[in-house]
Write a protein that holds these residues in place. Structure first.
Motif, short mmCIF file in Angstrom:
data_model
loop_
_atom_site.label_atom_id
_atom_site.label_comp_id
_atom_site.label_asym_id
_atom_site.label_seq_id
_atom_site.Cartn_x
_atom_site.Cartn_y
_atom_site.Cartn_z
N THR A 130 0.85 -1.18 0.00
CA THR A 130 0.00 0.00 0.00
C THR A 130 0.89 1.24 0.00
OG1 THR A 130 -0.15 -0.08 2.41
CG2 THR A 130 -1.92 -1.15 1.17
N ASP A 131 0.27 2.43 -0.11
CA ASP A 131 0.99 3.71 -0.12
C ASP A 131 2.04 3.78 -1.21
OD1 ASP A 131 -0.37 4.59 2.27
OD2 ASP A 131 0.93 3.25 3.38
N SER A 132 1.83 3.04 -2.30
CA SER A 132 2.82 2.96 -3.38
C SER A 132 2.13 3.31 -4.69
CB SER A 132 3.43 1.56 -3.44
OG SER A 132 4.07 1.24 -2.22
N ASN A 133 2.35 4.52 -5.17
CA ASN A 133 1.67 5.05 -6.34
C ASN A 133 2.46 4.73 -7.60
OD1 ASN A 133 -0.23 6.52 -7.82
ND2 ASN A 133 0.98 8.40 -7.68
N VAL A 134 1.83 4.08 -8.56
CA VAL A 134 2.51 3.77 -9.82
C VAL A 134 2.46 4.98 -10.73
CG1 VAL A 134 2.51 2.30 -11.85
CG2 VAL A 134 2.01 1.31 -9.61
N ARG A 135 3.62 5.38 -11.18
CA ARG A 135 3.75 6.55 -12.04
C ARG A 135 3.55 6.20 -13.51
NH1 ARG A 135 8.68 9.10 -14.16
NH2 ARG A 135 8.29 11.31 -14.56
N ARG A 136 4.11 5.06 -13.92
CA ARG A 136 4.00 4.64 -15.31
C ARG A 136 4.48 3.19 -15.41
NH1 ARG A 136 9.43 6.30 -18.60
NH2 ARG A 136 10.90 6.02 -16.88
N GLY A 166 8.34 -3.60 -16.30
CA GLY A 166 8.03 -3.34 -14.91
C GLY A 166 7.23 -2.07 -14.75
N VAL A 167 7.18 -1.58 -13.52
CA VAL A 167 6.46 -0.35 -13.21
C VAL A 167 7.33 0.54 -12.34
CG1 VAL A 167 4.19 -1.44 -13.37
CG2 VAL A 167 5.34 -1.35 -11.17
N GLU A 168 7.17 1.83 -12.51
CA GLU A 168 7.86 2.80 -11.67
C GLU A 168 6.90 3.28 -10.59
OE1 GLU A 168 9.77 7.28 -12.01
OE2 GLU A 168 9.64 6.04 -13.82
N VAL A 169 7.30 3.16 -9.32
CA VAL A 169 6.43 3.52 -8.21
C VAL A 169 7.02 4.67 -7.42
CG1 VAL A 169 5.43 1.22 -8.01
CG2 VAL A 169 7.44 1.80 -6.66
N GLN A 170 6.12 5.44 -6.79
CA GLN A 170 6.49 6.55 -5.92
C GLN A 170 5.83 6.35 -4.57
OE1 GLN A 170 4.82 9.56 -8.61
NE2 GLN A 170 6.84 10.48 -8.76
#
Length: 573
Positions: A235-241, A251-255
């Motif tokens: 949780t608390d992990s926002n995918v940017r792209r 993969g995915v880049e997370v913020q």
């Protein structure tokens, strides 16, 4: 990190800021990364992990229900394993404080574990066959979906009696209106026993509630997934792209969004891994735009932004698809009546100062008034309108006790399945999505259906002795009233958005409307999928939650049946 379940003591900031507690993404890879823990994401993640695949489920917001260590609650729930999301009588609190809304969608959305199924009214019934047969392509018709419907309802049976003691509470409004509907020739049905009986019928509202608490995917699919060693939840992990080369996603880049969220790039298993977007109609569209997938004019906005311009995939690898171009929502029109028998319960007051007897009944027995879904819904009724263009349009009437007086009921006309009007969403330079074309009553036949439906319902309700009209007034025509409500998001939004990444065999790269194929794979890619309301070609008869659960089970089967993508394969955009 063990299991990856992250805890948060208060509502998370969703700005993408860096927090001291943030965790760098580790080097572990996953067979499937599912982005978004809402109605589609939870179900598909469970089914994929059940098949033995390693699955990571990413949620940008904090935990919600007590089962998953949510902590947002009023003081009277202190010391219990319950949060605001568990107690039916607190469901309406989202309209009081807005938590946990997403600041970048342009409409209200649930940025919390469970997404919309954690914050909505938990209304739940089997879709009408037309929801599949009229809207969906070959392979996704009602006969194709039957076994998935059975599977979903075996795991989430639903109920129209949420209180654990088997009693219905606060039924004064229901009893008053249902008598009028009976007089008008409506038939009473148990909603989930009669999915085809959605014309001149009414029912007690059915909910995904069990033993007086919110149930649904959070207490079924997520629980079984979380028990598996091959499943992780951040949780608390926002995918940017998504990170891709040509048509192949790596993969995915997370913020990090606070708490113990993650930052960095998380990769799928080389050669065979897949990414599934399930971030909702607005969230999924934003991710596709930021990943270089969508209409060229919108992708140029991303390319020119200060946040994404320097890291966006090169223009020669853009995939031109009509993302955001087929959005739909129920056309919401609120009317109000008043009757002296109606009793208004103070659900908002129950947040800080609940009635003592009701609080005790709920805490000790999971019974009483606080098992009633705020703001006291029901009855639910259905009608159909034969459109001036020859198409049938379905209407759901959702009645609730709230309005301009303590004896008022608000009744929302949800004009849905069969409508032809569509809207559009795009993205701004700050990476917020927005509705640029509202999908409401753009077609003359849709507007006439709303007018005809309202006129008929006014006649039905007039059979209730002692009823008085608030809006429209008794002297106002149905046409004048429908015309007086702007066809805008602010006035008509039902928050049942679908369609930004439509499923179909008509490849959107070559002039079609579809963004994903019949396996829910994004055209022009070999391992990127969408499984949420985004893929729905049109709106459902009523609240779409059950249809999304069913579609997600179907999609999981389609995805698992596909041969593994070739490592490094590149699709020409």
């Amino acid at each position: 990190m063990a299991k990856g379940l992250l805890f948060l003591a208060a509502a998370a900031s969703l700005t993408g800021s860096t927090f001291a507690a943030c965790t760098p993404a580790d080097s572990k890879t996953y067979d499937y990364i599912v982005v978004g823990s809402g109605a589609g994401g939870i179900v598909v993640a469970d089914k994929l992990s059940e098949a033995g695949k390693s699955v990571l489920l990413l949620e940008r917001g904090p935990p919600s229900t007590g089962k998953f260590n949510g902590t947002q609650k009023p003081s009277w729930l202190s010391g219990t394993n319950l949060t605001r999301y568990d107690v039916p009588g607190l469901f309406n609190q989202i309209w009081a404080d807005g938590v946990p809304s997403c600041p970048d969608t342009g409409v209200q959305a649930g940025c919390v574990l469970g997404g919309g199924v954690a914050v909505n009214s938990a209304l739940y019934w089997k879709p009408h066959p037309d929801d599949w047969d009229v809207n969906f392509p070959t392979g996704w018709k009602s006969t194709d979906m039957a076994k998935y419907t059975d599977s979903v309802f075996s795991r989430i049976p639903g109920t129209y009696i949420p209180s654990k003691d088997g009693k219905l509470y606060l039924q004064q409004a229901y009893d008053t209106v249902s008598k009028g509907l009976d007089s008008a020739g409506f038939k009473y049905v148990v909603a989930n026993d009669a999915p085809t009986s959605k014309n001149m019928s009414y029912a007690h509202p059915a909910f995904y509630i069990a033993n007086g608490e919110r149930h649904g995917p959070l207490r079924s699919y997520l629980e079984t997934a979380y028990a598996r060693s091959n499943f992780a939840l951040y949780t608390d992990s926002n995918v940017r792209r998504v990170v891709r080369t040509g048509g192949h996603v790596t993969g995915v880049e997370v913020q990090c969004n606070g708490g113990n969220g993650h930052s960095g790039t998380i990769n799928v298993t080389p050669g065979t891994g897949r990414v599934i977007l399930a971030a909702g109609t607005f969230g999924t569209a934003r991710l596709l735009f930021r990943s270089g997938i969508g209409p060229t004019d919108i992708l140029n906005v991303v390319k020119g932004s200060s946040t994404d311009g320097s890291t966006m995939i090169s223009t020669d690898q853009w995939i031109n698809l009509p993302v955001g171009s087929n959005v739909n929502d129920h056309v919401g029109t609120d009317i109000q009546i008043s009757h002296p028998n109606v009793v208004n319960y103070d659900f908002y007051g129950a947040w800080s100062n609940p009635v003592s007897a009701d609080k005790d009944a709920y805490l000790n027995k999971r019974s009483g008034a606080l098992t009633v879904v705020a703001p006291n819904l029901g009855p639910i009724a259905w009608t159909m309108v034969n459109g001036t263009d020859g198409k049938v349009r379905h209407i759901q009437w959702q009645m609730r006790v709230e309005g301009r007086s303590n004896t008022a009921m608000t009744i929302t006309q949800y004009l849905g399945m069969g409508t032809t009007s569509r809207g559009k969403i795009d993205i701004q330079a700050n990476m917020n999505t927005r509705v640029v074309t509202a999908p409401y009553l753009r077609d003359a036949a849709d507007k006439q259906a709303a007018i005809d439906g309202l006129e008929a319902m006014r006649g039905y309700l007039s059979k209730i002795s002692g009823v008085s009209w608030i809006t429209p007034t008794a002297s106002q025509t149905s046409q004048a009233f429908i015309n007086s409500v702007p066809a805008t998001v602010a006035s008509r939004n039902s928050n049942h958005w679908v369609g930004s990444a439509t499923i179909g065999s008509d490849d959107g790269r070559t002039g079609g409307k579809a963004v994903v194929d019949l396996d829910t794979k994004v055209y022009g890619t070999d391992n990127l999928f969408v499984v949420d309301a985004s893929i729905f070609p049109g709106i459902t008869t009523g609240n779409p939650s059950a249809a999304i659960f069913i579609a997600a089970e179907k999609a999981a089967d389609r995805i698992l049946a596909l041969a593994a993508p070739a490592q490094g394969r590149r699709f020409k955009a």
